[in-house]
Scaffold this active site. Structure first.
Site, PDB file in Angstrom:
ATOM      1  CE  LYS A 137     -14.681 -55.827   8.755  1.00  0.00           C
ATOM      2  NZ  LYS A 137     -14.279 -56.306   7.505  1.00  0.00           N
ATOM      3  CB  SER A 175     -13.381 -56.279   3.793  1.00  0.00           C
ATOM      4  OG  SER A 175     -13.882 -55.034   4.221  1.00  0.00           O
ATOM      5  N   PRO A 228      -9.405 -45.962  20.492  1.00  0.00           N
ATOM      6  CG  PRO A 228      -9.020 -43.889  19.505  1.00  0.00           C
ATOM      7  CD  PRO A 228      -9.736 -45.303  19.248  1.00  0.00           C
ATOM      8  N   GLY A 229      -9.796 -45.246  23.872  1.00  0.00           N
ATOM      9  CA  GLY A 229     -10.752 -45.534  25.090  1.00  0.00           C
ATOM     10  C   GLY A 229     -11.198 -46.789  25.342  1.00  0.00           C
ATOM     11  CE  LYS A 273      -4.864 -48.093  22.685  1.00  0.00           C
ATOM     12  NZ  LYS A 273      -6.118 -47.508  22.437  1.00  0.00           N
ATOM     13  N   GLY A 302      -5.391 -51.186  19.842  1.00  0.00           N
ATOM     14  CA  GLY A 302      -7.124 -51.105  19.955  1.00  0.00           C
ATOM     15  C   GLY A 302      -7.548 -49.762  19.592  1.00  0.00           C
TER      16      GLY A 302
END
Length: 923
Positions: free
Chosen positions: A870, A827, A448-449, A452, A446
């Site tokens: 998204k 995408s 940062p922050g 994890k 994932g």
């Protein structure tokens, strides 16, 4: 002299430490000169007791005694290396050095400044670094150096003159205090001279840098009379050794015995082992032996005073013999105790140590017992056995597979992330049924922050396993993982072995952080080494290069973290169970900020909750306009910034100013406003509470304690900018209704999700001028998507309006705003097609519509990644209608209900459906 702390252990300082002192350039020059052992020698040792050249003192109590010591202001003792000269005058020591001039000659130095030495005399041939604090003395030394007469006299202080360090500040103006005593000048001078030995050393000033002065002992001298007191200056005459017959059998025997004993002393340290002392003259051998021995100051002063060379040799022989005996006892004790410690470790854990490891231990221990502890192999063998025996062979921590307890711990440590917690609980439940959680490699992926690393720590706490973090970002040395071969200098085991030693169990949880940022170099591939470490099929027989025995890592639970899993080497990723931490939506950030971050920051800043009011509107504005990242690390920084300013504001307004009027501790508790401004709020509150034992709120009700009332600090959306500055982010939604040729797309970034506009306009029209120009710092994949989109749009336009030759006759320009930001990925294909068709048909795209999806040349819509990010980006921009690929339906349905609420989401598998949603609408 203020003595440098780094030298307080005598010879226990290597040449490397010498380089740390700024004024040692000259000494290093001496070291280079000393390589010619036939003319001079540079000595140093690590295991010899403190040498003769320890200088420094404790400030004096007696006024009579302070007079000489105030010249230098010594407070601590030094330990030094020594540089020894063969010549009687010592001139060859610096003869080729540009640092010190030797004019005038030593014989001309009959009036010198006297520097007192509290702990050890300066023996000729040795040097002594000191700090001179008295400005008058320092100026005098500098002037003598400028006048090409860089010499002083160094004299040992007599007993009864030492003081403790509390008197340090009283040693500066002692001479002036003597003058105030009313004593006759002659009597005062006599008392001063009686405090120091009359025989000392003529010392050459090697260098002066700031307050640091380096002295080199040259000759013996005796005080004749005092010349002046400030600085202490004396007339001297030089002492010479008595004549002797070097062929005398008795003197020669003493000389040979001193050499023999000295060699026994010197061989203890590898730095001195190869030094040649056979060419020393009789008198200089005596001086050298006394200087490196651990003799006290009286014994060294006795050697310094003695002018009979034979007697001096005899004195030195006694000192060196004593030192050799001390070293021998020390060796025996050290070697026995070290061997005994290893033996105890082996015997107490013999049943748990694997047989192949136990065999190596016994072989190495037998080798250790046969080695002298002054041999280099002794240290290597002991170091190896120390690592091998300290590992937790057979020691495990009990695993707790209580799912309810684990859920409670995860909820305590983290808000939201329900899907992640569910995956972790599933993992723990399987472990309970199997009886073990080993054999799995978890990878938390994932931005940062998002938590994890802290989730890895929570898993360890839930399972009652020891926790160890190993960051591998930028790691390129395989030796960090698998250890270094023992043949290398400074070799050590790898991180896995260090981890087991640190945690003390064989089954810890090891968090391998930033595994997607592994580096590699010509020496090896760390990813391949990690494969051996983590792969359950291999790590039961992990071989560390330093230990050179296999150890079992199969009981270790490995948890990895990564920002981008695509950067993880394939063989590693193939063995991992990836758990995705996409980030937090605004509602989750609000809860985290209110329930965790604000409370923690409030405590850390020493502010009580009732002293500040941070409104929800301010927090929401902080999240949306300053901290749009997927994680909460930046949000925490901004909240800390707010509370630091609040703390300053509270102190400035006097909210914590107080005074005590009626208690026994009035003197200790009374504080002025100026005093309070230099204190921490938390410290002030503790003082107030200690006054009555009540909370701060009740202070104003106590008759004995009066506290000023404070004005509560209010922070809302209107004054938020006063604390954190102007907003970092502007509203992503630029248009209420997108113009013709402009369509909103959805993108994934390493910081979370984001909306972006695809803009298309025509440059010129003309028959056969159809073409496409692309800008916006797009990557190769995105450029290919634009080419595909242009082709698909031409086909669709030809099918729907054959007479429309817009694409054939128009040169188009496609741009993606924020051109400074690199962009790539497939995408945006469907968004680009829609932008082209909107321009060709001159028709607006549906209001509040955003889309994402990769398109093939035949118009099929392929799945994309980052559905959660998204979706978050669309909600942040108040988008109500979203188009996703049909293949991503399951990803969207797995999202939390609060994230999906209020959204009109359409799933498509071909572009025709997007065309209908984008253009077939009623305004």
């Amino acid at each position: 002299m203020m003595i440098n702390e780094g030298f307080k252990n005598g010879f226990d300082t290597s040449l490397v430490h010498l380089r740390r002192l700024p004024s040692y350039d000259g000494l290093l020059h001496l070291r280079r000169q000393s390589l010619n052992l036939n003319s001079r020698v540079f000595y140093g040792a690590r295991h010899v007791t403190p040498p003769a050249i320890r200088v420094g003192s404790i400030p004096v109590q007696s006024l009579l005694f302070r007079a000489p010591t105030q010249l230098t202001g010594w407070t601590r003792s030094w330990g030094h290396r020594v540089s020894f000269s063969h010549r009687s005058d010592g001139l060859d020591l610096l003869s080729s050095s540009p640092i010190v001039s030797t004019n005038p000659t030593l014989d001309d130095c009959l009036t010198v400044i006297a520097l007192p030495l509290p702990h050890k005399p300066l023996i000729p041939g040795f040097y002594m670094p000191i700090y001179v604090k008295d400005p008058k003395v320092l100026a005098a030394l500098q002037e003598s150096t400028r006048q090409q007469s860089p010499y002083v006299g160094a004299f040992l202080l007599k007993d009864g003159a030492s003081t403790d360090s509390s008197s340090c500040s009283e040693t500066n103006n002692v001479v002036h205090k003597f003058k105030g005593k009313g004593k006759p000048k002659k009597k005062r001078r006599k008392e001063l001279l009686n405090r120091i030995y009359q025989v000392g050393t003529l010392a050459q000033i090697s260098s002066i840098q700031g307050e640091q002065v380096i002295l080199v002992g040259r000759r013996r001298l005796r005080i004749k009379e005092m010349v002046s007191e400030d600085p202490l200056t004396v007339n001297v005459y030089h002492l010479k050794d008595k004549p002797y017959d070097k062929d005398n059998a008795v003197i020669k025997a003493s000389y040979v015995e001193v050499i023999s004993m000295l060699r026994d002393v010197l061989k203890i340290n590898s730095l001195w082992r190869d030094q040649d002392i056979g060419d020393f003259s009789y008198q200089h051998l005596a001086d050298f032996g006394a200087g490196i021995s651990g003799a006290n100051k009286h014994q060294n002063q006795g050697v310094l005073i003695e002018l009979d060379v034979h007697k001096r040799l005899e004195l030195t022989l006694e000192l060196v013999k004593k030192q050799a005996e001390i070293n021998k006892i020390k060796e025996t004790d050290d070697g026995s105790s070290l061997s005994a410690k290893i033996r105890v470790r082996i015997d107490t854990n013999k049943e748990n140590i694997p047989k192949h490891v136990l065999k190596v231990m016994e072989e190495e221990f037998s080798k250790l017992e046969m080695l002298e502890d002054n041999y280099s192999d002794f240290d290597l063998t002991y170091n190896y056995l120390d690592w091998l025996t300290v590992l937790p062979w057979g020691n495990f921590s009990y695993e707790n597979f209580d799912v309810l307890r684990a859920k409670k711990i995860l909820d305590e440590d983290h808000y939201g992330l329900s899907d992640v917690k569910e995956r972790i609980l599933e993992f723990i439940a399987v472990g309970r049924l199997r009886g073990t959680s080993q054999g799995k490699i978890i990878c938390l992926s994932g931005p940062p922050g998002v938590g994890k690393t802290s989730i890895g720590r929570s898993i360890a706490r839930a399972l009652d396993r020891k926790f160890f973090r190993f960051a591998v970002g930028g790691l390129s040395d395989v030796g960090e993982i698998k250890g270094h071969c023992q043949t290398y200098v400074g070799a050590m085991p790898g991180k896995m072995v260090q981890c087991l030693k640190s945690v003390g169990t064989e089954n810890p949880l090891i968090l391998i952080d930033e595994i997607d940022k592994l580096d590699r170099c010509h020496t090896g591939d760390p990813a391949s080494a990690l494969l051996e470490v983590m792969d359950p099929e291999q790590n039961a027989n992990f071989l560390d290069h330093f230990l050179n025995v296999t150890i079992d890592l199969s009981k270790v639970l490995f948890v990895c973290t990564a920002n981008v899993i695509e950067m993880i080497p394939g063989p590693l990723l193939d063995r991992m169970e990836v758990i995705d931490l996409s980030g937090y939506v605004t509602d989750e950030k609000m809860h985290i900020a209110r329930d965790y971050l604000v409370k923690k920051t409030c405590r850390d800043c020493g502010i009580k909750p009732e002293q500040v009011d941070l409104s929800d509107a301010a927090l929401l504005s902080l999240i949306e306009n300053y901290c749009r990242e997927a994680g909460v690390r930046n949000l925490q920084k901004q909240i800390e910034k707010i509370y630091r300013k609040v703390a300053l504001e509270l102190v400035r307004q006097g909210a914590v100013s107080f005074y005590v009027t009626d208690t026994k501790d009035t003197k200790s508790l009374a504080k002025t406003d100026s005093e309070v401004k230099g204190m921490k709020v938390a410290d002030i509150m503790k003082i107030l509470e200690s006054a009555t034992g009540d909370s701060t709120e009740s202070k104003t009700k106590q008759s004995g304690v009066v506290a000023k009332t404070f004005k509560k600090v209010m922070i809302d959306e209107s004054n938020l900018a006063d604390y954190v500055g102007k907003p970092v982010f502007q509203e992503e939604k630029i248009y209420e209704q997108t113009p013709v040729g402009v369509v909103m797309g959805l993108a994934w970034t390493s910081m979370g999700g984001s909306t972006l506009y695809i803009e298309t306009t025509f440059v010129e029209e003309g028959e056969g001028k159809g073409g496409l120009h692309i800008t916006g710092q797009l990557g190769d994949v995105m450029k290919e998507s634009a080419e595909i989109a242009h082709t698909v749009a031409r086909r669709i336009m030809f099918e729907k309006e054959p007479e429309n030759l817009f694409f054939a006759n128009s040169k188009l320009h496609l741009h993606v705003p924020e051109g400074a930001t690199p962009k790539d990925g497939p995408s945006a294909g469907c968004t680009m097609i829609t932008s082209f068709l909107s321009l060709a048909m001159k028709k607006f795209v549906r209001k509040d519509l955003a889309m994402t999806g990769e398109v093939t040349l035949t118009g099929r819509i392929l799945p994309i990644g980052g559905v959660k990010e998204k979706t978050i980006a669309a909600r942040r921009s108040q988008i109500k209608t979203i188009i996703f690929p049909e293949a991503n339906r399951r990803d969207f349905e797995e999202l939390a209900e609060n994230m999906k609420e209020g959204l009109d989401v359409h799933f498509v598998d071909e572009y025709e459906k997007i065309f209908d949603l984008a253009f077939n609408y009623d305004h």
